[in-house]
Design a protein around this motif. Structure first.
Motif, PDB file in Angstrom:
ATOM      1  N   PHE A  85       0.832  -1.202   0.000  1.00  0.00           N
ATOM      2  CA  PHE A  85       0.000   0.000   0.000  1.00  0.00           C
ATOM      3  C   PHE A  85       0.867   1.254   0.000  1.00  0.00           C
ATOM      4  N   ASP A  86       1.865   1.296   0.881  1.00  0.00           N
ATOM      5  CA  ASP A  86       2.733   2.471   0.986  1.00  0.00           C
ATOM      6  C   ASP A  86       3.444   2.753  -0.336  1.00  0.00           C
ATOM      7  N   HIS A  87       3.918   1.690  -0.990  1.00  0.00           N
ATOM      8  CA  HIS A  87       4.633   1.843  -2.261  1.00  0.00           C
ATOM      9  C   HIS A  87       3.745   2.495  -3.313  1.00  0.00           C
ATOM     10  N   ALA A  88       2.528   1.987  -3.458  1.00  0.00           N
ATOM     11  CA  ALA A  88       1.607   2.542  -4.451  1.00  0.00           C
ATOM     12  C   ALA A  88       1.160   3.948  -4.070  1.00  0.00           C
ATOM     13  N   ALA A  89       0.884   4.158  -2.776  1.00  0.00           N
ATOM     14  CA  ALA A  89       0.436   5.473  -2.311  1.00  0.00           C
ATOM     15  C   ALA A  89       1.506   6.532  -2.544  1.00  0.00           C
ATOM     16  N   ASP A  90       2.767   6.165  -2.369  1.00  0.00           N
ATOM     17  CA  ASP A  90       3.869   7.104  -2.613  1.00  0.00           C
ATOM     18  C   ASP A  90       3.933   7.498  -4.082  1.00  0.00           C
ATOM     19  N   ILE A  91       3.748   6.526  -4.964  1.00  0.00           N
ATOM     20  CA  ILE A  91       3.850   6.793  -6.406  1.00  0.00           C
ATOM     21  C   ILE A  91       2.784   7.783  -6.857  1.00  0.00           C
ATOM     22  N   ILE A  92       1.554   7.612  -6.359  1.00  0.00           N
ATOM     23  CA  ILE A  92       0.466   8.498  -6.806  1.00  0.00           C
ATOM     24  C   ILE A  92       0.317   9.726  -5.912  1.00  0.00           C
ATOM     25  N   GLN A  93       1.192   9.829  -4.906  1.00  0.00           N
ATOM     26  CA  GLN A  93       1.137  10.949  -3.958  1.00  0.00           C
ATOM     27  C   GLN A  93      -0.277  11.083  -3.383  1.00  0.00           C
ATOM     28  N   LEU A  94      -0.721   9.988  -2.793  1.00  0.00           N
ATOM     29  CA  LEU A  94      -2.062   9.915  -2.220  1.00  0.00           C
ATOM     30  C   LEU A  94      -2.277  11.012  -1.182  1.00  0.00           C
ATOM     31  N   ASN A  95      -3.441  11.634  -1.245  1.00  0.00           N
ATOM     32  CA  ASN A  95      -3.819  12.648  -0.258  1.00  0.00           C
ATOM     33  C   ASN A  95      -3.519  12.139   1.151  1.00  0.00           C
ATOM     34  N   GLY A  96      -2.804  12.945   1.925  1.00  0.00           N
ATOM     35  CA  GLY A  96      -2.360  12.507   3.241  1.00  0.00           C
ATOM     36  C   GLY A  96      -3.476  12.137   4.189  1.00  0.00           C
ATOM     37  N   ASN A  97      -4.577  12.860   4.143  1.00  0.00           N
ATOM     38  CA  ASN A  97      -5.697  12.564   5.042  1.00  0.00           C
ATOM     39  C   ASN A  97      -6.387  11.260   4.657  1.00  0.00           C
ATOM     40  N   ILE A  98      -6.523  11.034   3.351  1.00  0.00           N
ATOM     41  CA  ILE A  98      -7.134   9.788   2.899  1.00  0.00           C
ATOM     42  C   ILE A  98      -6.219   8.608   3.212  1.00  0.00           C
ATOM     43  N   ARG A  99      -4.933   8.856   3.122  1.00  0.00           N
ATOM     44  CA  ARG A  99      -3.956   7.808   3.455  1.00  0.00           C
ATOM     45  C   ARG A  99      -4.121   7.371   4.914  1.00  0.00           C
ATOM     46  N   LYS A 100      -4.338   8.334   5.804  1.00  0.00           N
ATOM     47  CA  LYS A 100      -4.531   7.996   7.216  1.00  0.00           C
ATOM     48  C   LYS A 100      -5.750   7.093   7.407  1.00  0.00           C
ATOM     49  N   ILE A 101      -6.797   7.356   6.642  1.00  0.00           N
ATOM     50  CA  ILE A 101      -8.025   6.560   6.753  1.00  0.00           C
ATOM     51  C   ILE A 101      -7.789   5.137   6.261  1.00  0.00           C
ATOM     52  N   LEU A 102      -7.126   5.005   5.109  1.00  0.00           N
ATOM     53  CA  LEU A 102      -6.989   3.704   4.467  1.00  0.00           C
ATOM     54  C   LEU A 102      -5.960   2.799   5.140  1.00  0.00           C
ATOM     55  N   GLU A 103      -5.062   3.368   5.923  1.00  0.00           N
ATOM     56  CA  GLU A 103      -4.046   2.515   6.543  1.00  0.00           C
ATOM     57  C   GLU A 103      -4.489   1.919   7.874  1.00  0.00           C
TER      58      GLU A 103
ATOM     59  N   ILE B  85      -4.716   1.507  -9.172  1.00  0.00           N
ATOM     60  CA  ILE B  85      -6.093   1.592  -9.671  1.00  0.00           C
ATOM     61  C   ILE B  85      -7.087   1.503  -8.523  1.00  0.00           C
ATOM     62  N   ALA B  86      -6.858   0.546  -7.610  1.00  0.00           N
ATOM     63  CA  ALA B  86      -7.773   0.340  -6.485  1.00  0.00           C
ATOM     64  C   ALA B  86      -7.780   1.543  -5.544  1.00  0.00           C
ATOM     65  N   ILE B  87      -6.611   2.063  -5.226  1.00  0.00           N
ATOM     66  CA  ILE B  87      -6.509   3.180  -4.282  1.00  0.00           C
ATOM     67  C   ILE B  87      -7.089   4.455  -4.882  1.00  0.00           C
ATOM     68  N   GLU B  88      -6.841   4.675  -6.163  1.00  0.00           N
ATOM     69  CA  GLU B  88      -7.364   5.895  -6.804  1.00  0.00           C
ATOM     70  C   GLU B  88      -8.887   5.903  -6.825  1.00  0.00           C
ATOM     71  N   ARG B  89      -9.515   4.743  -6.975  1.00  0.00           N
ATOM     72  CA  ARG B  89     -10.981   4.703  -6.937  1.00  0.00           C
ATOM     73  C   ARG B  89     -11.487   5.091  -5.549  1.00  0.00           C
ATOM     74  N   LEU B  90     -10.818   4.608  -4.519  1.00  0.00           N
ATOM     75  CA  LEU B  90     -11.204   4.961  -3.150  1.00  0.00           C
ATOM     76  C   LEU B  90     -10.930   6.433  -2.873  1.00  0.00           C
ATOM     77  N   GLU B  91      -9.814   6.930  -3.362  1.00  0.00           N
ATOM     78  CA  GLU B  91      -9.479   8.340  -3.165  1.00  0.00           C
ATOM     79  C   GLU B  91     -10.546   9.222  -3.805  1.00  0.00           C
ATOM     80  N   GLU B  92     -10.974   8.857  -5.008  1.00  0.00           N
ATOM     81  CA  GLU B  92     -11.997   9.641  -5.699  1.00  0.00           C
ATOM     82  C   GLU B  92     -13.292   9.675  -4.894  1.00  0.00           C
TER      83      GLU B  92
END
Length: 430
Positions: free
Chosen positions: A24-42, A414-421
């Motif tokens: 998860f961390d590897h993919a989230a780093d690549i797409i620069q996942l929103n930090g607040n959403i990252r806290k929720i998903l982890e 792909i999976a994380i971006e759908r959740l982020e959206e």
């Protein structure tokens, strides 16, 4: 029942949970996942630990521990299997629940992710004892599962019969007028209890389909290709069944009892018949020779299908692997260290959240039929499954090529971006 809050959760240990978090961390780093959403998903949303007594056949009472972890429901009800195995614990349930969130999101389903089970070896209990254990576990979970809340399904060492017991127990706790509207509280049921045609083979068929789609992209003919299978249960058998029909040859199998091989080929159907007469074990099959378990993954083959438990391909055995493709029928069979080794060797991996997603897609079809009072024929189910699997595979394969990344990272993105959206559009309450 024990409900763990975020502050009570224990630090994660090395294992499947560490693997899924690193992925998860590897993919989230690549797409620069929103930090607040990252806290929720982890972190997980809810975690339930239940201790319950069950009377054994000999009159003695035994205490069992069951788990249900609900990771995320931003896209819909929690969805995930229940397994009966000695390795079931809270960290395993957390890891598996997270994988389910990524799996359902990747497949484009209106589900979140959950997982759970009971820490036991089912071979040590009679059928009647397993029924009482299952019913008592269902009763202990109470309204923490439900057809629009959290929908369990079969997993390791559970089956349609297990789901029928859960269904009956859950429905018996509801007023008569509500019982017929709760058929979809579980999926993977027997046909006569509201199950769907094709659900039994959906996971294994999905594994086969992703191999077939991969071979099409690579312009590889599967005829005469050799494959080995770890785990000859529901997933391993059906994946092998369809690969053999495509012209590939099974040359080795490993299960909980041992490993067998035959370079000339092992008949999938004959081995299945043998296991039915041999208490589920492949050991002693006359048309193959025994090999050491430690040597299994190093056997000569083109395709390797790990379809048993997590963390089976590790840094210790990854260097031995000769296959050029690994199709993950199990959840988390390859640890992060092993994956690094395999990718450096040029071995491609069809990741679990794509490869074995046929099961949850089949469950979705069953859930829909129950909700809508419909009954679909087998050919209709299989056609819909193939269409859905091809869509998912194509997205992952193309993302992998476009970004020049491995298929697992592409699937996670792909999976994380759908959740982020979903979180960006809906906002965070309050």
């Amino acid at each position: 029942m024990t409900t763990l809050t975020k502050t009570q959760r224990t630090p994660r240990k090395q294992g499947m949970l560490d693997n899924v978090m690193r992925q998860f961390d590897h993919a989230a780093d690549i797409i620069q996942l929103n930090g607040n959403i990252r806290k929720i998903l982890e972190v997980t949303n809810n975690e339930f630990v239940v201790h319950f007594p069950v009377r054994m056949d000999n009159g003695e009472v035994e205490i069992f521990t069951g788990y249900r972890v609900q990771h995320n429901n931003a896209l819909g009800p929690y969805k995930g299997g229940l397994r009966y195995h000695p390795t079931v614990d809270i960290d395993a349930a957390r890891a598996l629940a997270m994988w389910m969130t990524w799996k359902t999101s990747l497949a484009g389903l209106p589900y979140g992710g959950a997982k759970g089970g009971i820490q036991l070896d089912p071979t040590k209990y009679s059928q009647e004892e397993l029924q009482r254990i299952t019913r008592r576990f269902t009763y202990a979970l109470g309204d923490n599962i439900g057809p629009e809340l959290d929908i369990p399904a079969p997993d390791v060492n559970t089956n349609p019969q297990t789901m029928a017991w859960i269904l009956d127990t859950y429905m018996s706790t509801k007023p008569p007028a509500e019982r017929s509207t709760n058929m979809h509280v579980v999926t993977g049921k027997p046909i006569g209890a509201g199950g769907s045609e094709g659900r039994d083979r959906a996971t294994g068929y999905g594994v086969f389909l992703t191999i077939k789609f991969w071979a099409e992209q690579k312009k590889i003919d599967l005829r005469d290709k050799k494959f080995i299978v770890q785990g000859f249960g529901n997933v391993g058998y059906w994946a092998a069944h369809f690969l053999e029909k495509e012209g590939a040859t099974m040359t080795a199998v490993q299960d909980a009892y041992g490993s067998i091989a035959n370079d000339e080929g092992i008949s999938v159907e004959k081995l299945l018949e043998y296991t039915k007469a041999n208490k589920g074990s492949i050991q002693g099959y006359a048309s193959a020779y025994s090999v050491e378990n430690s040597e299994f993954f190093g056997l000569d083959c083109d395709i390797c299908v790990p379809a048993a438990l997590g963390n089976q391909i590790t840094g210790k055995n990854a260097k031995k692997i000769k296959a050029y493709l690994i199709a993950e029928g199990a959840n988390g069979p390859t640890d992060v260290g092993a994956e690094t080794i395999l990718l450096k060797k040029g071995i491609e991996i069809i990741p679990d959240i794509l490869c074995n997603s046929g099961g949850v897609i089949g469950s979705y079809f069953e859930w829909l039929q129950n909700k809508n009072g419909e009954i679909w024929q087998l050919d209709e189910v299989m056609a819909k499954l193939e269409k859905k699997m091809r869509e998912s595979f194509t997205r992952v394969f193309e993302t992998s090529k476009e970004r020049n990344i491995d298929m697992r990272t592409a699937a996670f993105i792909i999976a994380i971006e759908r959740l982020e959206e979903a979180y960006v559009q809906r906002g965070i309450f309050p």
